[in-house]
Design an enzyme around this catalytic site. Structure first.
Site, PDB file in Angstrom:
ATOM      1  N   HIS A  84      46.518  62.974  13.918  1.00 41.75           N
ATOM      2  CA  HIS A  84      46.635  61.689  12.817  1.00 41.75           C
ATOM      3  C   HIS A  84      47.834  60.958  13.215  1.00 41.75           C
ATOM      4  CE1 HIS A  84      43.978  64.109  10.528  1.00 41.75           C
ATOM      5  NE2 HIS A  84      44.952  64.196   9.371  1.00 41.75           N
ATOM      6  N   CYS A 105      48.113  67.391   5.761  1.00 42.16           N
ATOM      7  CA  CYS A 105      48.429  67.094   7.268  1.00 42.16           C
ATOM      8  C   CYS A 105      49.381  65.745   7.277  1.00 42.16           C
ATOM      9  CB  CYS A 105      47.107  67.095   7.986  1.00 42.16           C
ATOM     10  SG  CYS A 105      45.868  66.508   7.165  1.00 42.16           S
TER      11      CYS A 105
HETATM   12  N1  LIG Z   1      41.844  70.090   8.836  1.00 39.12           N
HETATM   13  C1  LIG Z   1      42.992  69.572   8.686  1.00 39.12           C
HETATM   14  O1  LIG Z   1      43.485  68.747   9.075  1.00 39.12           O
HETATM   15  C2  LIG Z   1      43.589  70.264   7.535  1.00 39.12           C
HETATM   16  C3  LIG Z   1      44.994  70.162   7.278  1.00 39.12           C
HETATM   17  C4  LIG Z   1      45.777  70.632   6.096  1.00 39.12           C
HETATM   18  C5  LIG Z   1      44.972  71.277   5.262  1.00 39.12           C
HETATM   19  N2  LIG Z   1      43.679  71.747   5.342  1.00 39.12           N
HETATM   20  C6  LIG Z   1      43.137  72.470   4.623  1.00 39.12           C
HETATM   21  O2  LIG Z   1      42.405  73.716   5.000  1.00 39.12           O
HETATM   22  C7  LIG Z   1      41.428  74.147   4.562  1.00 39.12           C
HETATM   23  C8  LIG Z   1      40.354  74.337   5.561  1.00 39.12           C
HETATM   24  O3  LIG Z   1      40.045  73.226   6.528  1.00 39.12           O
HETATM   25  P1  LIG Z   1      39.209  73.129   7.702  1.00 39.12           P
HETATM   26  O4  LIG Z   1      39.580  71.851   8.431  1.00 39.12           O
HETATM   27  O5  LIG Z   1      39.530  74.479   8.522  1.00 39.12           O
HETATM   28  O6  LIG Z   1      37.748  73.203   7.213  1.00 39.12           O
HETATM   29  P2  LIG Z   1      36.258  73.964   7.742  1.00 39.12           P
HETATM   30  O7  LIG Z   1      36.324  73.839   9.315  1.00 39.12           O
HETATM   31  O8  LIG Z   1      35.346  73.291   6.990  1.00 39.12           O
HETATM   32  O9  LIG Z   1      36.512  75.618   7.669  1.00 39.12           O
HETATM   33  C9  LIG Z   1      36.176  76.061   6.264  1.00 39.12           C
HETATM   34  C10 LIG Z   1      36.469  77.435   6.155  1.00 39.12           C
HETATM   35  O10 LIG Z   1      36.325  78.097   5.136  1.00 39.12           O
HETATM   36  C11 LIG Z   1      35.436  78.939   5.054  1.00 39.12           C
HETATM   37  N3  LIG Z   1      34.892  79.331   3.774  1.00 39.12           N
HETATM   38  C12 LIG Z   1      33.942  78.318   3.163  1.00 39.12           C
HETATM   39  N4  LIG Z   1      33.495  78.898   1.971  1.00 39.12           N
HETATM   40  C13 LIG Z   1      33.853  79.994   1.999  1.00 39.12           C
HETATM   41  C14 LIG Z   1      33.797  81.082   0.968  1.00 39.12           C
HETATM   42  N5  LIG Z   1      33.005  81.133  -0.072  1.00 39.12           N
HETATM   43  N6  LIG Z   1      34.617  82.180   1.121  1.00 39.12           N
HETATM   44  C15 LIG Z   1      35.235  82.328   2.174  1.00 39.12           C
HETATM   45  N7  LIG Z   1      35.490  81.654   3.299  1.00 39.12           N
HETATM   46  C16 LIG Z   1      34.817  80.162   2.901  1.00 39.12           C
HETATM   47  C17 LIG Z   1      34.384  78.764   5.996  1.00 39.12           C
HETATM   48  O11 LIG Z   1      33.799  79.796   6.429  1.00 39.12           O
HETATM   49  P3  LIG Z   1      32.185  79.676   7.024  1.00 39.12           P
HETATM   50  O12 LIG Z   1      32.296  79.156   8.433  1.00 39.12           O
HETATM   51  O13 LIG Z   1      31.609  81.369   6.856  1.00 39.12           O
HETATM   52  O14 LIG Z   1      31.445  78.783   5.903  1.00 39.12           O
HETATM   53  C18 LIG Z   1      35.326  78.265   7.142  1.00 39.12           C
HETATM   54  O15 LIG Z   1      36.003  79.410   7.551  1.00 39.12           O
HETATM   55  C19 LIG Z   1      41.020  72.820   3.586  1.00 39.12           C
HETATM   56  O16 LIG Z   1      41.514  73.527   2.193  1.00 39.12           O
HETATM   57  C20 LIG Z   1      41.759  71.817   3.910  1.00 39.12           C
HETATM   58  O17 LIG Z   1      41.947  70.960   3.065  1.00 39.12           O
HETATM   59  C21 LIG Z   1      43.000  71.222   6.734  1.00 39.12           C
END
Ligand SMILES: NC(=O)c1ccc[n+]([C@@H]2O[C@H](COP(=O)([O-])OP(=O)(O)OC[C@H]3O[C@@H](n4cnc5c(N)ncnc54)[C@H](OP(=O)(O)O)[C@@H]3O)[C@@H](O)[C@H]2O)c1
Length: 344
Positions: free
Chosen positions: A242, A130
């Site tokens: 950010h 990000c």
């Molecule tokens: N947040 C940001 O600003 C940002 C920016 C760029 C990239 N990212 C990347 O995007 C990804 C997700 O970030 P987020 O902020 O959305 O995280 P988050 O809010 O913690 O959400 C994680 C997601 O992954 C799912 N998940 C976890 N374990 C799983 C499994 N075993 N099988 C299938 N689904 C699973 C969760 O489902 P459940 O609800 O069922 O647990 C939830 O839908 C990460 O790789 C992060 O590095 C995030």
């Protein structure tokens, strides 16, 4: 023409935003499938005025899916993206798992759209971190004119960058402070409420953190391998958005006025830069918006060709979901993908 799109991690911060943005931008879908872990199976998420029942990723067959947008973390991506790609479904991955793989394009459509052509080697396209996404959107138009030599950046990264657990922790700790309950730190290494933490992701051997290293590696891969970059990445008690304080040294002269004019015309950028109280952007104003905002553009008198600026964007949108949807749009615009199922 409509594509079957799977959103993996649909219950998470990025996944929910992904569903919003696919709908808002009218991406041509024939069907949208929401996938997450077994824990969420059967729960509901919104897609426009529709409600989707969440299915489990485990055991899901992607052979009739055209695009899978992955935002379920690096380990899930490492395991699943190559398998999904082999099933002929194009993966757009939000995690860092494949960003540095030379066979996987790392794309910000305003910056290096042509690099997408190599995606079919693995059927995976990576979305940047990000903090890097907003940085390169703002710096690419200036690099094209004055050639960047070196960037010094300090980030002020919101807790939503650490997923939904990060947002919950800021909320719970803030509440605990007000009602004089004990403050517990679980997701972050120290208390985040009314504090800042100069540490994001794991430590590297040289004392920098992986988040800082990512900004270096990704800027070089997308913008120019010759650019030198040094970063300090800091978590701040902000829910969404950010911010970055950026110092840039250019090879050629460029004034603050010239930079403002260039950025006013640049795709994805919005300049808010009045030299008066409140004449700049703050993260709370960027939340829910698509633009990368640039404020506080000024010359650095300690360098020959130096500028300082303040760059802010919604990390869940340009930093993740919006950029991923723009990548999907680029695939369609360039005719690089066709729906597997033809409309009846
Ligand atoms: N947040 C940001 O600003 C940002 C920016 C760029 C990239 N990212 C990347 O995007 C990804 C997700 O970030 P987020 O902020 O959305 O995280 P988050 O809010 O913690 O959400 C994680 C997601 O992954 C799912 N998940 C976890 N374990 C799983 C499994 N075993 N099988 C299938 N689904 C699973 C969760 O489902 P459940 O609800 O069922 O647990 C939830 O839908 C990460 O790789 C992060 O590095 C995030």
């Amino acid at each position: 023409m409509g594509f079957k799109v799977a959103v993996v991690g649909a219950t998470g911060n990025v996944g929910r935003e992904m569903l919003n943005i696919l709908e808002e931008r009218g991406f041509p879908v024939s069907e949208v499938v929401a996938l997450a872990s077994r824990r969420s199976q059967g729960t509901e998420v919104s897609f426009g005025d529709k409600t989707l029942k969440v299915k489990a990723l485990e055991g899901y067959d992607f052979s009739d899916t055209d695009i899978a947008v992955m935002s379920a973390g690096g380990n899930i991506s490492k395991e699943w993206s190559p398998r999904i790609g082999k099933q002929g479904c194009v993966v757009i991955d939000n995690s860092s798992a494949f960003r540095y793989d030379p066979d996987v394009p790392l794309i910000v459509p305003e910056v290096n759209p042509d690099a997408i052509e190599g995606f079919s080697r693995k059927n995976i396209i990576a979305n940047p971190n990000c903090s890097t996404a907003q940085l390169v959107v703002a710096l690419k138009p200036l690099h094209d004119v004055a050639t960047i030599k070196r960037i010094v950046v300090a980030t002020y990264q919101s807790v939503s960058g650490a997923g939904k657990e990060g947002m919950d922790e800021l909320f719970t700790q803030t509440r605990a402070v007000f009602v004089a309950d004990p403050v517990e730190a679980k997701k972050f290494t120290k208390r985040i409420a009314f504090n800042v933490i100069p540490h994001i992701d794991v430590f590297m051997e040289d004392g920098s953190t992986k988040e800082e290293w990512k900004m270096v590696a990704e800027t070089k891969k997308m913008l120019d391998p010759k650019i030198k970059l040094t970063a300090t990445c800091v978590r701040v008690p902000v829910f969404i958005g950010h911010s970055e304080a950026v110092n840039v040294e250019f090879e050629k002269p460029i004034t603050a006025d010239e930079a403002r004019d260039i950025l006013r015309e640049a795709p994805g950028c919005l300049v808010i830069d009045k030299h008066e109280d409140g004449g700049y952007i703050t993260p709370i104003e960027s939340a829910g918006e698509d633009a990368t905002y640039i404020s506080r553009i000024r010359e650095d008198s300690t360098l020959d060709n130096g500028l300082n600026m303040w760059i802010v964007s919604d990390n869940l949108r340009k930093g993740a979901a919006l950029n991923a949807v723009q990548i999907a749009e680029l695939l369609v615009e360039r005719g690089l993908i066709q729906p597997k199922k033809k409309a009846a």
